[in-house]
Write an enzyme that holds these catalytic residues in place. Structure first.
Site, PDB file in Angstrom:
ATOM      1  N   HIS A   1      -2.580 -12.569   1.530  1.00 30.20           N
ATOM      2  CA  HIS A   1      -2.277 -12.813   2.954  1.00 30.20           C
ATOM      3  C   HIS A   1      -3.057 -13.976   3.566  1.00 30.20           C
ATOM      4  O   HIS A   1      -3.809 -13.797   4.514  1.00 30.20           O
ATOM      5  CB  HIS A   1      -2.476 -11.540   3.789  1.00 30.20           C
ATOM      6  CG  HIS A   1      -3.679 -10.702   3.430  1.00 30.20           C
ATOM      7  ND1 HIS A   1      -4.949 -11.229   3.288  1.00 30.20           N
ATOM      8  CD2 HIS A   1      -3.802  -9.377   3.179  1.00 30.20           C
ATOM      9  CE1 HIS A   1      -5.788 -10.273   2.977  1.00 30.20           C
ATOM     10  NE2 HIS A   1      -5.123  -9.135   2.891  1.00 30.20           N
ATOM     11  N   ASN A  16      -6.653   0.884  -2.821  1.00 24.23           N
ATOM     12  CA  ASN A  16      -7.475   1.592  -1.824  1.00 24.23           C
ATOM     13  C   ASN A  16      -6.881   2.936  -1.418  1.00 24.23           C
ATOM     14  O   ASN A  16      -6.665   3.223  -0.249  1.00 24.23           O
ATOM     15  CB  ASN A  16      -7.724   0.714  -0.593  1.00 24.23           C
ATOM     16  CG  ASN A  16      -6.457   0.323   0.142  1.00 24.23           C
ATOM     17  OD1 ASN A  16      -5.361   0.386  -0.411  1.00 24.23           O
ATOM     18  ND2 ASN A  16      -6.594  -0.080   1.382  1.00 24.23           N
ATOM     19  N   HIS A  38       0.867  -1.188   0.000  1.00 23.24           N
ATOM     20  CA  HIS A  38       0.000   0.000   0.000  1.00 23.24           C
ATOM     21  C   HIS A  38       0.901   1.233   0.000  1.00 23.24           C
ATOM     22  O   HIS A  38       1.616   1.469   0.968  1.00 23.24           O
ATOM     23  CB  HIS A  38      -0.919  -0.004   1.228  1.00 23.24           C
ATOM     24  CG  HIS A  38      -1.863  -1.168   1.248  1.00 23.24           C
ATOM     25  ND1 HIS A  38      -3.120  -1.104   0.689  1.00 23.24           N
ATOM     26  CD2 HIS A  38      -1.722  -2.434   1.718  1.00 23.24           C
ATOM     27  CE1 HIS A  38      -3.724  -2.285   0.829  1.00 23.24           C
ATOM     28  NE2 HIS A  38      -2.899  -3.105   1.452  1.00 23.24           N
ATOM     29  N   LEU A  39       0.867   1.980  -1.092  1.00 24.54           N
ATOM     30  CA  LEU A  39       1.737   3.168  -1.188  1.00 24.54           C
ATOM     31  C   LEU A  39       1.020   4.449  -0.741  1.00 24.54           C
ATOM     32  O   LEU A  39       1.657   5.487  -0.598  1.00 24.54           O
ATOM     33  CB  LEU A  39       2.267   3.323  -2.617  1.00 24.54           C
ATOM     34  CG  LEU A  39       3.283   2.245  -3.052  1.00 24.54           C
ATOM     35  CD1 LEU A  39       3.689   2.448  -4.510  1.00 24.54           C
ATOM     36  CD2 LEU A  39       4.519   2.235  -2.150  1.00 24.54           C
ATOM     37  N   ARG A  40      -0.282   4.380  -0.549  1.00 22.77           N
ATOM     38  CA  ARG A  40      -1.092   5.441   0.093  1.00 22.77           C
ATOM     39  C   ARG A  40      -1.280   6.715  -0.723  1.00 22.77           C
ATOM     40  O   ARG A  40      -2.031   7.595  -0.310  1.00 22.77           O
ATOM     41  CB  ARG A  40      -0.496   5.836   1.461  1.00 22.77           C
ATOM     42  CG  ARG A  40      -0.366   4.689   2.452  1.00 22.77           C
ATOM     43  CD  ARG A  40      -1.681   4.017   2.742  1.00 22.77           C
ATOM     44  NE  ARG A  40      -1.594   3.106   3.878  1.00 22.77           N
ATOM     45  CZ  ARG A  40      -2.459   2.114   4.084  1.00 22.77           C
ATOM     46  NH1 ARG A  40      -3.456   1.905   3.237  1.00 22.77           N
ATOM     47  NH2 ARG A  40      -2.334   1.338   5.117  1.00 22.77           N
ATOM     48  N   ASP A  53       2.252  -6.963   2.364  1.00 25.09           N
ATOM     49  CA  ASP A  53       1.068  -6.177   2.738  1.00 25.09           C
ATOM     50  C   ASP A  53       1.501  -4.909   3.489  1.00 25.09           C
ATOM     51  O   ASP A  53       0.854  -4.501   4.462  1.00 25.09           O
ATOM     52  CB  ASP A  53       0.076  -7.011   3.555  1.00 25.09           C
ATOM     53  CG  ASP A  53      -1.302  -6.354   3.649  1.00 25.09           C
ATOM     54  OD1 ASP A  53      -1.516  -5.295   3.014  1.00 25.09           O
ATOM     55  OD2 ASP A  53      -2.157  -6.896   4.365  1.00 25.09           O
ATOM     56  N   ASP A  83      -8.646  -5.065  -2.305  1.00 22.65           N
ATOM     57  CA  ASP A  83      -7.972  -5.370  -1.036  1.00 22.65           C
ATOM     58  C   ASP A  83      -8.299  -4.343   0.046  1.00 22.65           C
ATOM     59  O   ASP A  83      -8.298  -3.142  -0.194  1.00 22.65           O
ATOM     60  CB  ASP A  83      -6.455  -5.433  -1.214  1.00 22.65           C
ATOM     61  CG  ASP A  83      -5.781  -5.818   0.087  1.00 22.65           C
ATOM     62  OD1 ASP A  83      -6.128  -6.860   0.636  1.00 22.65           O
ATOM     63  OD2 ASP A  83      -4.938  -5.044   0.570  1.00 22.65           O
TER      64      ASP A  83
HETATM   65 ZN   LIG Z   1      -6.008  -7.298   2.608  1.00 24.01          ZN
HETATM   66 ZN   LIG Z   2      -3.338  -5.132   1.859  1.00 27.21          ZN
END
Ligand SMILES: [Zn+2]
Ligand SMILES: [Zn+2]
Length: 433
Positions: free
Chosen positions: A231, A93, A61-63, A304, A151
């Protein structure tokens, strides 16, 4: 340039051999014994080190866009290369969600500007991750996505998941599933069992994951689509995935370092850094994940990597955000799996390179002649203590702070360019364990 005198680990041939790697115009030009290479290229001395394909992390997740206070594409990719990771796939996300080619293109532009790790965006399955309407897979595919995933949000509508698997097939996209039945998970914050009862925290049962894995294996069979379980965390999930693969279904899985090392007992201190979704499980689950990784049921180790601001973690356990950062500790923890006899070294490197690269269909994870010269040089003897305060990531949320690890990336090359070098000259830490 010539990466000289190192031990080249080939995750496909399963060999570790003393070879030099010759790099020309950003690509691997030769991998040969040093005395057989006549090139006068400038050497990078890798004596005593392992030379491996740059690591591939398929779940990060690079946000950015939207949550730059947690991480940006620049800081996230700086964390990546500091961990020997040269390719990352980033989840959708963000805010706005990556459910359109405009967001996909923005991510790729920011990544190109940062000039660190390669970034492969993952598009959303559903518009706004709302689980109602499929996003435009084709448009995003043309813009550069390599997989689709909601995700963070499980896809509770089985009909939508069926259509996603069918639609993704048209564009040869992997569907990456976050498997938790939200109705059954309810507001659980850790694994459901005796430990959650003892701690007085609401639990999420293993079955909340297993129901979804069972459902999606059935849908993969129905559609012929490619299902990837993100995961994976329970023994029964691993068994179902193993059985599906034995039947020839296009089902794959990844495991995170935290699910491979920590159990629900880590929650005992009510430390927010032990909170993640799916939650940390039991010792038996950890052992099953390790066995699945060793026998190839689980093809990839993925972190993750989920950065959060301290205010989102240093609070009541119930309220803490889910997830931890992982890019800078994954390799050291992976090497511990080798030290513990769970995996041999070439298999570990395969799970962190060619395994995820094949799943995503990206040209990474190999030192084959002609491939891009993405290379990690690892000092296998280097003992170091995880110090979250000195992470390149913007965030510090790790349960591994203070752990003593052995083995570290000391140089990382992307396209033949040195993008990270650990110039630590201090004597090695004295390590107890
Ligand atoms: Zn997840
Ligand atoms: Zn994730």
């Amino acid at each position: 340039m010539r990466i000289a005198n190192g031990t080249v680990v080939d995750p496909v041939a399963q060999t570790a051999t003393r070879l030099d790697v010759l790099v020309e115009d950003g690509r691997i030009a030769a991998v040969e014994p040093g005395d057989q290479l006549e090139a006068e290229a400038e050497p990078y001395d890798a004596r005593g080190c392992l030379v491996v394909p740059g690591l591939v992390d398929m779940h990060v997740h690079l946000r950015e866009p939207g949550y730059e206070y947690k991480e940006t594409i620049a800081t996230g990719t700086a964390a990546a290369v500091a961990g020997g990771v040269t390719s990352v796939a980033c989840m959708a996300n963000t805010n706005p969600v990556n459910d359109s080619s405009a967001v996909t293109r923005f991510i790729l532009e920011q990544a190109a500007a940062a000039r660190l790790a390669r970034v492969y965006p993952i598009g959303a399955v559903s518009v706004g991750l709302a689980g109602k309407q499929l996003a435009e897979f084709g448009e995003m595919r043309r813009a550069g996505i390599v997989a689709v995933s909601d995700d963070g949000m499980p896809i509770m509508d089985a009909g939508l998941m069926r259509r996603a698997l069918e639609y993704a097939k048209l564009f040869d996209l992997l569907v990456i599933a976050h498997e938790e039945d939200t109705c059954l998970r309810c507001d659980g914050v850790m694994n459901e069992g005796l430990t959650s009862v003892r701690l007085g925290l609401r639990g999420s049962p293993a079955a909340s994951e297993e129901l979804m894995v069972a459902r999606d294996v059935a849908l993969a069979e129905l559609t012929g689509g490619r299902l990837h379980v993100a995961h994976v965390s329970t023994a029964r999930s691993v068994a179902m995935i193993r059985e599906a693969r034995a039947r020839g279904l296009a089902v794959s899985a990844e495991a995170t370092p935290h699910h491979l090392f920590l159990t629900e007992e880590a929650v005992a201190e009510y430390d927010g850094n032990a909170k993640m979704a799916p939650p940390l499980r039991t010792r038996a689950d950890v052992e099953a994940l390790r066995a699945g990784l060793a026998d190839g049921t689980i093809e990839a180790i993925a972190t993750d990597h989920a950065p959060h601001h301290p205010d989102e973690k240093d609070c009541e356990f119930d309220q803490a955000a889910n997830g931890i950062v992982g890019l800078e500790t994954a390799l050291g923890l992976g090497l511990r799996l080798v030290a513990e006899g769970v995996l041999d070294l070439p298999t570990l490197i395969a799970r962190m390179t060619v395994g995820p690269a094949r799943l995503l269909g990206i040209p990474a994870g190999t030192l084959a002649v002609g491939a891009a010269a993405d290379v990690a040089v690892i000092d296998p003897e280097r003992r170091w203590r995880v110090a979250a305060r000195s992470f390149k990531s913007k965030s510090r949320n790790t349960p591994f702070d203070g752990w003593d690890l052995q083995g570290k990336a000391i140089a990382t090359f992307v396209g033949g360019a040195l993008v990270y070098e650990d110039r630590t000259t201090a004597p090695p830490l004295r390590v107890a364990s």
